[in-house]
Design a protein around this motif. Structure first.
Motif, PDB file in Angstrom:
ATOM      1  N   ASN A 167       4.158 -66.663 -40.147  1.00 43.37           N
ATOM      2  CA  ASN A 167       2.752 -66.165 -39.928  1.00 43.37           C
ATOM      3  C   ASN A 167       2.709 -64.304 -40.068  1.00 43.37           C
ATOM      4  O   ASN A 167       1.654 -64.030 -40.358  1.00 43.37           O
ATOM      5  CB  ASN A 167       1.959 -66.523 -38.713  1.00 43.37           C
ATOM      6  CG  ASN A 167       1.784 -67.971 -38.762  1.00 43.37           C
ATOM      7  OD1 ASN A 167       1.688 -68.644 -39.890  1.00 43.37           O
ATOM      8  ND2 ASN A 167       1.429 -68.765 -37.796  1.00 43.37           N
ATOM      9  N   ASP A 219      -6.076 -63.690 -40.606  1.00 42.09           N
ATOM     10  CA  ASP A 219      -5.633 -64.575 -39.423  1.00 42.09           C
ATOM     11  C   ASP A 219      -6.565 -65.933 -39.283  1.00 42.09           C
ATOM     12  O   ASP A 219      -6.057 -66.845 -38.777  1.00 42.09           O
ATOM     13  CB  ASP A 219      -5.797 -63.787 -37.861  1.00 42.09           C
ATOM     14  CG  ASP A 219      -4.557 -62.870 -37.614  1.00 42.09           C
ATOM     15  OD1 ASP A 219      -3.614 -63.033 -38.355  1.00 42.09           O
ATOM     16  OD2 ASP A 219      -4.625 -62.190 -36.695  1.00 42.09           O
ATOM     17  N   ARG A 253      -3.630 -72.330 -43.337  1.00 42.43           N
ATOM     18  CA  ARG A 253      -2.271 -71.990 -43.758  1.00 42.43           C
ATOM     19  C   ARG A 253      -1.448 -73.691 -43.899  1.00 42.43           C
ATOM     20  O   ARG A 253      -1.850 -74.266 -42.869  1.00 42.43           O
ATOM     21  CB  ARG A 253      -1.372 -71.283 -43.099  1.00 42.43           C
ATOM     22  CG  ARG A 253      -2.041 -69.872 -43.142  1.00 42.43           C
ATOM     23  CD  ARG A 253      -1.302 -68.819 -42.589  1.00 42.43           C
ATOM     24  NE  ARG A 253      -2.064 -67.460 -42.140  1.00 42.43           N
ATOM     25  CZ  ARG A 253      -1.891 -66.650 -41.646  1.00 42.43           C
ATOM     26  NH1 ARG A 253      -0.809 -66.740 -40.748  1.00 42.43           N
ATOM     27  NH2 ARG A 253      -2.546 -65.486 -41.494  1.00 42.43           N
TER      28      ARG A 253
END
Length: 123
Positions: free
Chosen positions: A91, A99, A103
């Motif tokens: 990450n 953010d 994902r």
């Protein structure tokens, strides 16, 4: 994968691994999506995003042949197109400005990717 909620959605697929791109595109089509691409490089992704055809969402590999795909992600955000990153990176390799972006870690589970793009399209 019909439960992914993708029927008729135009989904851009940006992935530089040919077989993975083909699998993602096939699974999306089976879920009823209209696949745009797939494309394997940043220039191709940017051209399709700028191309004027409407996109409902995108699946975007973070690293495209050694080039980070963040310019494509920024353009998708600018055009209010929701997307999901696929990545084999930690990450911390993704800038903080992403953010809140969904994902899917590689190796990816194709059903999970379809569900993830379905979720971001509904929000």
């Amino acid at each position: 994968m019909a439960d992914a909620g993708l029927e008729g959605c135009r989904i851009l697929v940006v992935e530089d691994e040919y077989f993975l791109a083909d699998e993602i595109a096939t699974d999306l089509r089976e879920a009823g999506a209209v696949v745009v691409g797939p494309v394997a490089d940043l220039d191709g992704a940017l051209a399709l995003i700028r191309g004027g055809s409407s996109l409902d969402g995108a699946i975007l590999d973070v690293n495209l042949r050694g080039e980070m795909a963040f310019a494509a992600a920024d353009l998708l955000i600018e055009r209010a197109v929701p997307f999901v990153f696929t990545t084999g990176y930690e990450n911390t390799a993704v800038p903080v400005r992403f953010d809140g972006t969904a994902r899917c870690q590689k190796p990816i589970d194709l059903r999970r990717v379809a569900r993830a793009i379905g979720r971001v399209l509904r929000h």
